[in-house]
Design a protein around this motif. Structure first.
Motif, mmCIF file in Angstrom:
data_model
loop_
_atom_site.group_PDB
_atom_site.id
_atom_site.type_symbol
_atom_site.label_atom_id
_atom_site.label_comp_id
_atom_site.label_asym_id
_atom_site.label_seq_id
_atom_site.Cartn_x
_atom_site.Cartn_y
_atom_site.Cartn_z
ATOM 1 N N THR A 73 50.135 28.333 33.369
ATOM 2 C CA THR A 73 49.519 28.750 32.305
ATOM 3 C C THR A 73 48.721 29.700 31.737
ATOM 4 N N THR A 74 49.122 30.829 32.684
ATOM 5 C CA THR A 74 48.694 32.256 32.239
ATOM 6 C C THR A 74 49.472 32.920 31.126
ATOM 7 N N THR A 75 48.884 34.044 30.565
ATOM 8 C CA THR A 75 49.549 34.873 29.777
ATOM 9 C C THR A 75 50.482 35.866 30.511
ATOM 10 N N GLY A 76 50.445 35.919 31.869
ATOM 11 C CA GLY A 76 51.216 36.913 32.524
ATOM 12 C C GLY A 76 50.275 38.045 33.231
ATOM 13 N N LYS A 77 49.175 38.187 32.372
ATOM 14 C CA LYS A 77 48.266 39.260 32.869
ATOM 15 C C LYS A 77 47.741 39.098 34.238
ATOM 16 N N LYS A 78 47.632 40.133 35.002
ATOM 17 C CA LYS A 78 47.035 39.949 36.338
ATOM 18 C C LYS A 78 45.968 41.053 36.372
ATOM 19 N N LEU A 79 45.047 40.492 37.076
ATOM 20 C CA LEU A 79 43.870 41.488 37.479
ATOM 21 C C LEU A 79 44.257 41.823 39.029
ATOM 22 N N VAL A 80 44.270 43.064 39.303
ATOM 23 C CA VAL A 80 44.659 43.611 40.499
ATOM 24 C C VAL A 80 43.553 44.302 41.254
ATOM 25 N N LEU A 81 43.222 43.966 42.534
ATOM 26 C CA LEU A 81 42.056 44.563 43.286
ATOM 27 C C LEU A 81 42.711 45.248 44.440
ATOM 28 N N GLU A 82 42.438 46.815 44.485
ATOM 29 C CA GLU A 82 43.012 47.309 45.576
ATOM 30 C C GLU A 82 41.759 47.323 46.582
ATOM 31 N N LEU A 83 41.795 46.702 47.793
ATOM 32 C CA LEU A 83 40.951 46.688 48.912
ATOM 33 C C LEU A 83 41.600 47.355 50.068
ATOM 34 N N LYS A 84 40.288 47.620 50.985
ATOM 35 C CA LYS A 84 40.917 48.557 51.955
ATOM 36 C C LYS A 84 42.053 47.918 52.877
ATOM 37 N N ASP A 85 42.252 46.865 52.957
ATOM 38 C CA ASP A 85 43.243 46.190 53.474
ATOM 39 C C ASP A 85 44.417 45.809 52.769
ATOM 40 N N GLY A 86 44.578 45.971 51.562
ATOM 41 C CA GLY A 86 45.716 45.768 50.615
ATOM 42 C C GLY A 86 45.319 45.227 49.189
ATOM 43 N N ARG A 87 46.254 44.991 48.338
ATOM 44 C CA ARG A 87 46.416 44.713 47.164
ATOM 45 C C ARG A 87 45.977 42.926 47.075
ATOM 46 N N VAL A 88 45.095 42.869 45.955
ATOM 47 C CA VAL A 88 44.959 41.331 45.897
ATOM 48 C C VAL A 88 45.383 41.105 44.402
ATOM 49 N N VAL A 89 46.298 40.066 43.804
ATOM 50 C CA VAL A 89 46.698 39.896 42.722
ATOM 51 C C VAL A 89 46.101 38.733 42.359
ATOM 52 N N GLN A 147 25.364 43.964 54.907
ATOM 53 C CA GLN A 147 24.917 45.529 55.051
ATOM 54 C C GLN A 147 26.338 46.170 55.207
ATOM 55 N N ASN A 148 26.327 47.533 54.618
ATOM 56 C CA ASN A 148 27.404 48.193 54.405
ATOM 57 C C ASN A 148 28.755 47.800 54.035
ATOM 58 N N PRO A 149 28.639 46.918 52.843
ATOM 59 C CA PRO A 149 29.705 45.967 52.385
ATOM 60 C C PRO A 149 31.184 46.789 51.993
ATOM 61 N N ASP A 150 32.101 46.081 52.233
ATOM 62 C CA ASP A 150 33.345 46.582 51.632
ATOM 63 C C ASP A 150 33.290 46.600 50.021
ATOM 64 N N HIS A 151 34.172 47.375 49.608
ATOM 65 C CA HIS A 151 34.265 47.549 48.041
ATOM 66 C C HIS A 151 35.598 47.379 47.547
ATOM 67 N N ILE A 152 35.656 47.321 46.087
ATOM 68 C CA ILE A 152 36.828 47.254 45.419
ATOM 69 C C ILE A 152 37.171 48.747 45.312
ATOM 70 N N ILE A 153 38.413 49.200 45.735
ATOM 71 C CA ILE A 153 38.809 50.727 45.616
ATOM 72 C C ILE A 153 38.993 50.968 44.146
ATOM 73 N N LYS A 154 39.834 50.031 43.570
ATOM 74 C CA LYS A 154 40.319 50.153 42.219
ATOM 75 C C LYS A 154 40.585 48.844 41.749
ATOM 76 N N ALA A 155 40.359 48.495 40.719
ATOM 77 C CA ALA A 155 40.869 47.511 39.775
ATOM 78 C C ALA A 155 41.357 47.729 38.711
ATOM 79 N N TYR A 156 42.321 47.051 38.141
ATOM 80 C CA TYR A 156 43.372 47.298 36.956
ATOM 81 C C TYR A 156 44.053 45.889 36.518
ATOM 82 N N ILE A 157 44.396 46.012 35.318
ATOM 83 C CA ILE A 157 45.248 45.011 34.488
ATOM 84 C C ILE A 157 46.939 45.552 34.861
ATOM 85 N N GLU A 158 47.576 44.458 35.300
ATOM 86 C CA GLU A 158 49.058 44.500 35.147
ATOM 87 C C GLU A 158 49.554 43.497 34.596
ATOM 88 N N ASN A 159 50.701 43.738 33.659
ATOM 89 C CA ASN A 159 51.395 42.399 33.101
ATOM 90 C C ASN A 159 52.390 41.945 33.799
#
Length: 159
Positions: free
Chosen positions: A4-20, A147-159
């Motif tokens: 029931t989504t609009t089709g928009k997705k939040l993409v998180l680029e992490l050290k191990d890969g993309r999370v959609v 301690q010394n946490p992982d981080h979000i490299i980049k976050a963006y919206i994808e349609n």
């Protein structure tokens, strides 16, 4: 998850890969709008996963990395669902004890936690890359602070 989504997705680029993450404006239109705005602003780029608890969740979205920070936007009203549940891969909005205090912080569930149902806003569901979420560095103690946490490299919206 029902689509029931609009089709928009939040993409998180992490050290191990993309999370959609499929966003759920049907459940939380204000929270989804905030996530989109902050991602488009580059707010989440470089932000740490400051609180990560094995078997529970990975939390991010605080630019200070302390768990007490947020964006310059006002806090959001609660958008609690009585039907959607906190399952593996659910994205929920973090808040204080005040139900109307979600701002920029969010968490992704490692497992189902029924005690959160109807108590926190659900804004999305991981549809790709959960194996990368599983590799986020865990914290210690009951707080789950990392301690010394992982981080979000980049976050963006994808349609």
């Amino acid at each position: 998850m029902t689509d029931t989504t609009t089709g928009k997705k939040l993409v998180l680029e992490l050290k191990d890969g993309r999370v959609v993450i499929a966003l759920r404006p049907d459940l939380a239109p204000k929270a989804v709008e905030r996530l989109e705005t902050l991602a488009n602003d580059g707010f989440y780029n470089g932000v740490k996963f400051h609180r990560v608890i094995e078997g529970f969740m990975a939390q991010s979205g605080d630019p200070t990395g302390t768990g007490t920070g947020g964006s310059s936007y006002p806090d959001l009203p609660a958008e609690f669902s009585q039907t959607a549940t906190f399952d593996r891969g659910t994205l929920g909005m973090a808040r204080t004890m005040d139900p109307n205090s979600a701002n920029s912080q969010f968490f992704i569930m490692f497992d189902r936690v029924p005690s959160l149902d109807g108590q926190y806003t659900i804004a999305g569901q991981v549809i790709e890359g959960m194996e990368h979420v599983d590799k986020i560095k865990r914290g210690s103690g009951s707080s789950g602070m990392v301690q010394n946490p992982d981080h979000i490299i980049k976050a963006y919206i994808e349609n």
